[in-house]
Each structure stands twice: as C-alpha cells, then as structure tokens.
Design an enzyme around this catalytic site. Structure first.
Site, PDB file in Angstrom:
ATOM      1  CG  ASP A  80      -9.031   0.648   3.065  1.00 59.50           C
ATOM      2  OD1 ASP A  80      -9.777  -0.132   2.454  1.00 59.50           O
ATOM      3  OD2 ASP A  80      -7.833   0.390   3.310  1.00 59.50           O
TER       4      ASP A  80
ATOM      5  CE  LYS B  73      -4.268  -1.748   2.047  1.00 60.06           C
ATOM      6  NZ  LYS B  73      -5.348  -1.492   3.022  1.00 60.06           N
TER       7      LYS B  73
ATOM      8  CB  THR C 136       2.156   2.261  19.851  1.00 63.55           C
ATOM      9  OG1 THR C 136       2.077   0.855  20.072  1.00 63.55           O
ATOM     10  CG2 THR C 136       3.600   2.658  19.615  1.00 63.55           C
TER      11      THR C 136
HETATM   12  P1  NDP Z   1      -2.426  -2.151  11.480  1.00 62.82           P
HETATM   13  O1  NDP Z   1      -1.582  -3.302  11.875  1.00 62.82           O
HETATM   14  O2  NDP Z   1      -1.873  -1.083  10.591  1.00 62.82           O
HETATM   15  O3  NDP Z   1      -2.956  -1.397  12.817  1.00 62.82           O
HETATM   16  C1  NDP Z   1      -3.516  -2.124  13.883  1.00 62.82           C
HETATM   17  C2  NDP Z   1      -3.982  -1.166  14.985  1.00 62.82           C
HETATM   18  O4  NDP Z   1      -4.612  -1.947  16.006  1.00 62.82           O
HETATM   19  C3  NDP Z   1      -2.858  -0.384  15.662  1.00 62.82           C
HETATM   20  O5  NDP Z   1      -3.328   0.879  16.044  1.00 62.82           O
HETATM   21  C4  NDP Z   1      -2.579  -1.252  16.905  1.00 62.82           C
HETATM   22  O6  NDP Z   1      -2.040  -0.504  17.969  1.00 62.82           O
HETATM   23  C5  NDP Z   1      -3.979  -1.674  17.254  1.00 62.82           C
HETATM   24  N1  NDP Z   1      -4.022  -2.885  18.068  1.00 62.82           N
HETATM   25  C6  NDP Z   1      -3.855  -4.165  17.657  1.00 62.82           C
HETATM   26  N2  NDP Z   1      -3.988  -5.000  18.687  1.00 62.82           N
HETATM   27  C7  NDP Z   1      -4.238  -4.246  19.796  1.00 62.82           C
HETATM   28  C8  NDP Z   1      -4.485  -4.533  21.162  1.00 62.82           C
HETATM   29  N3  NDP Z   1      -4.491  -5.787  21.629  1.00 62.82           N
HETATM   30  N4  NDP Z   1      -4.724  -3.507  22.016  1.00 62.82           N
HETATM   31  C9  NDP Z   1      -4.751  -2.226  21.557  1.00 62.82           C
HETATM   32  N5  NDP Z   1      -4.514  -1.883  20.257  1.00 62.82           N
HETATM   33  C10 NDP Z   1      -4.269  -2.887  19.396  1.00 62.82           C
HETATM   34  O7  NDP Z   1      -3.737  -2.789  10.837  1.00 62.82           O
HETATM   35  P2  NDP Z   1      -4.782  -2.079   9.858  1.00 62.82           P
HETATM   36  O8  NDP Z   1      -5.087  -0.732  10.400  1.00 62.82           O
HETATM   37  O9  NDP Z   1      -4.329  -2.214   8.457  1.00 62.82           O
HETATM   38  O10 NDP Z   1      -6.056  -3.031  10.013  1.00 62.82           O
HETATM   39  C11 NDP Z   1      -6.814  -3.034  11.210  1.00 62.82           C
HETATM   40  C12 NDP Z   1      -8.067  -3.871  10.977  1.00 62.82           C
HETATM   41  O11 NDP Z   1      -8.901  -3.214  10.024  1.00 62.82           O
HETATM   42  C13 NDP Z   1      -7.775  -5.265  10.375  1.00 62.82           C
HETATM   43  O12 NDP Z   1      -8.423  -6.220  11.171  1.00 62.82           O
HETATM   44  C14 NDP Z   1      -8.379  -5.221   8.999  1.00 62.82           C
HETATM   45  O13 NDP Z   1      -8.962  -6.449   8.645  1.00 62.82           O
HETATM   46  C15 NDP Z   1      -9.469  -4.157   9.156  1.00 62.82           C
HETATM   47  N6  NDP Z   1      -9.796  -3.496   7.897  1.00 62.82           N
HETATM   48  C16 NDP Z   1     -11.103  -3.503   7.510  1.00 62.82           C
HETATM   49  C17 NDP Z   1     -11.468  -2.906   6.335  1.00 62.82           C
HETATM   50  C18 NDP Z   1     -12.906  -2.943   5.930  1.00 62.82           C
HETATM   51  O14 NDP Z   1     -13.187  -2.594   4.778  1.00 62.82           O
HETATM   52  N7  NDP Z   1     -13.825  -3.296   6.810  1.00 62.82           N
HETATM   53  C19 NDP Z   1     -10.497  -2.224   5.464  1.00 62.82           C
HETATM   54  C20 NDP Z   1      -9.148  -2.218   5.995  1.00 62.82           C
HETATM   55  C21 NDP Z   1      -8.824  -2.857   7.171  1.00 62.82           C
HETATM   56  P3  NDP Z   1      -0.444  -0.183  18.069  1.00 62.82           P
HETATM   57  O15 NDP Z   1      -0.205   0.991  17.148  1.00 62.82           O
HETATM   58  O16 NDP Z   1      -0.270   0.127  19.492  1.00 62.82           O
HETATM   59  O17 NDP Z   1       0.255  -1.445  17.609  1.00 62.82           O
END
Ligand code: NDP
Length: 282
Positions: A107, A71, A156
């Site tokens: 998105d 991306k 974070t």
């Molecule tokens: P990223 O890995 O870029 O980001 C994940 C985020 O979730 C970060 O902010 C991370 O925090 C946080 N996170 C993960 N686990 C925890 C936890 N246990 N406690 C607190 N915070 C947590 O992923 P994406 O943003 O790309 O994707 C996120 C979700 O969105 C995915 O499940 C994906 O399937 C979904 N999605 C859905 C779409 C749709 O059309 N419905 C389109 C695109 C994505 P930290 O920064 O602290 O690590």
C-alpha cells in the site's frame, strides 16, 4: 481457453468479499502479459485464517493479497517479513518462494511510486491526515524513502501519537503530532498534503475538514480514496492551483508492485488502470 493448463494461481483472502476490483485488474494484466495465471477472490472467516494459509501452501499458490480483517493476523502464519511490513505490523501481499511465505506491504509503496511521478519525497515535509492502516503504510514508506519530516494529524490522539512514536523511534524519521479537532491548517513549509482517512469513500460531496486558505499552489495534494477518484478534497486543492494525485494511482501501483513480486515481470500499468476504471464505471 478450455485446453490450457493454468500456470500459477494467486488469491486474495478477506471477509466479507463483495466484488474485488483488484481481481479484475490482475486478471486483465495477466492476459496482457501473456500469462495463463488466475487471481481468485476467496472469502475466509477470521477463525479459518490458519487453514486458509495452509491451503495456500498445500495447493502451491504463487502468492496472495490479504485484506480486511487479515492484514495483521496473517503475520503469525508467515515465514518472513519485508522491512516495511515488519515496521507497519501489517501485510497485504505474500509471495510463496522456495516453500516459504514472505509478507510485504505494497500500500505504502504504491503511494510512494505515484508520488515519485511528480516529486521525490527525500528531505520533503509531509502532512498526513489520519493514522489508520493506509496512513500508517504511507507514513512508514515515506520515512523509508528519506522524507525530512512527517506531521500526523488525527482525530483520535492515541492512534496518532502511536504512529508518530513509530516514525521517530523505529523508522528514524522526524515526526510530530497535531490533534485534528477543527479545520486543519497546512503549515507553510509543507511540500505534500495527504488525505489518508476514509472521508470521501463513496461520497463525492464529503468534506475533509481543512482550512482551504492554507493550500498554496506549490503543494502536492494526494488522496487515498479511489472511488470516486475525483474527491471533493482534490477538487478544492486543484481549485487552489495545487498539483493533485488520486487514490486510483496508488491502487494501480500497489497492483503493479504485487504483480512484479509474484511474476518477476513488469505489467502494463495502463491496462491495469483502464481495467479499474471499467470495473468502477468511472
Ligand atoms: P482505518 O479505519 O484503519 O483508518 C481510518 C482513518 O480515517 C483513521 O485515522 C480515522 O481517524 C480517520 N477518519 C475516519 N473518519 C473520519 C472523520 N470523519 N474525521 C476525521 N478522521 C476520520 O482505514 P484505512 O486506513 O484502512 O483506510 C482508509 C481509506 O484508505 C479507505 O477509504 C480505503 O479505501 C483507502 N485505501 C486506499 C488504498 C488505495 O490503494 N488507494 C489502499 C488502502 C486503503 P480515527 O483514528 O480518529 O478514527
């Protein structure tokens, strides 16, 4: 259709590729619209991305989706970007027009389209949990749609603050950061609460750490997770009387927007949602 001539090809480049609900949804939408188009899912390793994009140009594909891990990396191979993609620094949808590849990010637009079915984000106060790719796309698009204030709560700090800075300085949307290190309490004046994290993906019992007593019935509560669509987070919110929006709506709408970008026509969103539900066996 053995004797038909395929009119156009669109593809999705990512790695690894383990089934693609978007391909299933798009091919159903092409058929429903009477278009003899194909949507291919192609596994392209990071080192071959330039060659992959070159192939897309050479073979005259009409467009493409780019997914993890391309991306951000794809941007240097494109000829132009939409305002949203430029601000987000990430592209998930490319249109091939007049020999030029133009990148966009659907998105956030897909999310905002779902939200608009229940509320206009203009001047509203929004709280977003998470600061990853999905949260960033949603936050920028909400800012471009005139949101009044966006609070980013992230585990974070550096990642959360970076998004807040982007919103304040470049999107010109008032934004603040909250360190998410215990149950998140939704500020009283909030209109929309969004889970933009990956918590709940493939796990219907996963808990998003929030203080459920801060959920007021006036809140609209949305989740980006589309599988399963009825997350525990949404169930808790519905139990408090909140209006809820699932991640399936966002996924369908980003597909609708991609379809419009490539074909110039309006697809049948119901066909697309049904295709996704069938694929995901919901
Ligand atoms: P990223 O890995 O870029 O980001 C994940 C985020 O979730 C970060 O902010 C991370 O925090 C946080 N996170 C993960 N686990 C925890 C936890 N246990 N406690 C607190 N915070 C947590 O992923 P994406 O943003 O790309 O994707 C996120 C979700 O969105 C995915 O499940 C994906 O399937 C979904 N999605 C859905 C779409 C749709 O059309 N419905 C389109 C695109 C994505 P930290 O920064 O602290 O690590």
């Amino acid at each position: 259709m053995p004797n038909s001539v395929i009119q156009e090809i669109v593809c999705c480049m990512g790695q690894p590729v383990a089934g693609n609900p978007t391909q299933f949804m798009m091919e159903r939408a092409f058929i429903a619209a009477g278009l003899d188009w194909r949507y291919l899912t192609l596994e392209v390793p990071p080192d071959d991305l330039a060659a992959g994009v070159g192939g897309l140009r050479a073979m005259g594909f009409k467009g493409a989706n780019f997914t993890i891990p391309h991306k951000v990396a794809v941007i240097e191979h494109l000829d132009g970007l939409s305002e949203a993609a430029e601000l987000m620094g990430a592209v998930n949808c490319v249109n091939h027009v007049d020999g030029k590849l133009i990148g966009d990010n659907t998105d956030g637009k897909g999310f905002v389209q779902s939200l608009r079915e229940v509320l206009d984000p203009a001047e509203k106060r929004i709280a977003i949990l998470g600061a990853g790719g999905a949260a960033r796309a949603i936050a920028v698009e909400l800012g471009l749609s005139g949101a009044g204030h966006i609070e980013i709560a992230n585990r974070t700090e550096s990642r959360g603050r970076e998004l807040v800075e982007l919103l304040n300085e470049r999107v010109k949307t008032e934004s603040s950061f909250t360190l998410w290190d215990s149950d998140y309490s939704v500020p009283e004046e909030t209109d929309v609460l969004i889970n933009g994290t990956s918590i709940g993906l493939g796990d219907p019992d996963a808990e998003v750490p929030i203080d459920a007593s801060s959920l007021r019935p006036e809140l609209v509560v949305a989740d980006v997770i589309f599988n399963p669509p009825q997350t525990r987070f949404l169930q808790v919110a519905a139990g408090k009387g909140c209006k809820t929006l699932d991640g399936l709506g966002m996924l369908v709408n980003q597909g609708v927007i991609g379809f419009q970008i490539w074909t110039g026509i309006e697809p049948d969103a119901n066909v697309m949602r049904e295709a996704l539900e069938e694929y995901l066996e919901i």
